[in-house]
Design a protein around this motif. Structure first.
Motif, short mmCIF file in Angstrom:
data_model
loop_
_atom_site.label_atom_id
_atom_site.label_comp_id
_atom_site.label_asym_id
_atom_site.label_seq_id
_atom_site.Cartn_x
_atom_site.Cartn_y
_atom_site.Cartn_z
N ASN A 1 0.84 -1.19 0.00
CA ASN A 1 0.00 0.00 0.00
C ASN A 1 0.88 1.25 0.00
O ASN A 1 1.79 1.36 0.83
N ARG B 1 -6.94 7.60 -2.84
CA ARG B 1 -6.37 6.49 -2.07
C ARG B 1 -6.54 6.72 -0.58
O ARG B 1 -6.86 5.79 0.17
N ASN C 1 -6.02 -3.70 -1.44
CA ASN C 1 -5.19 -3.17 -2.52
C ASN C 1 -5.65 -3.70 -3.88
O ASN C 1 -5.58 -2.99 -4.89
N TYR D 1 -8.73 -1.73 -5.04
CA TYR D 1 -8.64 -0.27 -5.21
C TYR D 1 -8.65 0.14 -6.67
O TYR D 1 -7.95 -0.41 -7.52
N ARG E 1 -9.00 4.27 -8.58
CA ARG E 1 -9.12 5.69 -8.28
C ARG E 1 -10.59 6.11 -8.22
O ARG E 1 -10.99 6.91 -7.37
#
Length: 371
Positions: free
Chosen positions: A19, A86, A337, A340, A342
């Protein structure tokens, strides 16, 4: 208490290390044990245990908040505007998943045990919009809240969530948001107001001061050896004595950040410490279930002495916290992660601000209507 870079066991440890935010702040092994001790104090206080002054549940939460200020403030100091998705994604996944699972359990239990009334909807609204601290009125609320105030500790989650939404705006939008004098003013105002946000602001102030003045001429960090934390520990000890006789909110807030600085020794985190630190958040959220289980059994087999009952309440909370961590927290930290994007970060950030806006508006209307 919540999103303080808890590192789960492998494979979650590798996922956390990948991360980007993980690289923005040092590892502090003592923090793991500090989190567990603080959560345990809250659980024991809620079970009826009294500690010597000034140690109590509110002080433990104050240290939690100062710890969040130190760590999350440190992250934001190294965060740029483009990285905000994030930041919001990490805060939301780390806090919301365990928190909303707990809300579902608590409010469902309340329905089964007592049914639904207007106060059930009111406090569910406050808790889901992170405005518990903003609109809850004590001591009246303890008689209104579901399960006789069982979810009262959720006020601290609303404090942290509001901080996570306010701090990026101040630090990344305003030109001087990352300057030391800005946070001196913010902390001083909150201290003067005796605000529950004071410890978290002091934590950020400490992080900014550490950035600006945390190394000597040789480039050695103040907390790289035990000298700096030892000084902070001495200050904390003095403040403990002062707070025992002068229980001012300002003194307790300063004590909270002094405890954090005393524990802020960088180093390698050990597996056992990582584990107890990881279960501290689910322990804090779900400890009410331990008491319900013990009391249900006690009604069937006979009530033990009060001291035994209090100890059983605490002990029953540990396996519940471990189970909650394994089922929710560990899975989230292992896979977040991979999840994820954006766009998801932007959506979660917008959702957080929208929930808070709805909570502030709705709470105002509820209070204006006499609710």
């Amino acid at each position: 208490m919540t999103d303080t870079l808890i590192q789960p066991q492998t494979p979650g440890l590798a996922a956390t290390a990948a991360n980007p935010e993980h690289r923005k702040i040092a590892a502090y092994p003592v923090f793991d044990w500090l989190r567990f001790i603080l959560a345990s104090i809250v659980v024991l206080v809620h079970a009826g245990i009294r500690f010597p002054a000034p140690i109590d549940g509110s002080l433990a939460v104050g240290v939690f908040l100062a710890l969040s200020g130190w760590l999350i403030g440190g992250i934001l100091l190294q965060t740029e505007w483009a990285e905000l998705p994030r930041f919001f994604y990490n805060r939301a996944t780390r806090i919301w998943c365990p928190y909303f699972a707990t809300l579902i359990l608590l409010y469902t239990t309340a329905v089964i045990g007592h049914g639904v009334d207007v106060n059930w909807f009111k406090y569910l609204f406050y808790d889901t919009t992170f405005t518990h601290i903003t609109w809850t009125v004590f001591p009246r609320a303890l008689g209104e809240m579901p399960l006789k105030g069982t979810g009262n500790h959720f006020w601290s989650i609303s404090v942290e969530e509001q901080f996570y939404l306010f701090a990026p705006l101040l630090m990344l939008v305003w030109k001087w948001g990352k300057q030391l004098w800005t946070w001196v003013i913010v902390a001083a105002v909150l201290l003067a107001l005796q605000s529950v946000f004071a410890p978290i602001a002091l934590g950020v102030l400490a992080a900014v001061a550490n950035r600006d003045y945390g190394t000597n001429a040789a480039g050695v960090a103040w907390n790289a050896t035990y000298r700096g934390p030892l000084i902070a520990a001495v200050v904390a000890a003095v403040l403990v004595a002062v707070a025992a006789y002068f229980p001012l909110q300002q003194v307790r807030a300063l004590l909270a950040v002094a405890v954090v600085l005393a524990a802020a020794v960088p180093g390698k985190r050990q597996p056992l410490g990582v584990f107890v630190g990881a279960i501290s958040y689910p322990l804090y959220l779900n400890h009410w279930m331990g008491g319900y289980v013990v009391n249900a059994i006690a009604h069937r087999v006979g009530t033990p002495p009060i001291g035994v009952l209090q100890a059983l309440d605490y002990l029953a909370s540990i396996p519940i916290a471990i189970a909650a961590w394994f089922l929710i927290d560990r899975q989230v930290m292992t896979y977040r992660n991979r999840w994820y994007t954006r766009q998801r970060g932007q959506w979660l950030g917008a959702t957080a601000y929208a929930l808070l806006a709805i909570g502030l508006t709705g709470g105002f209307l509820i209070h204006r209507a006499g609710g």
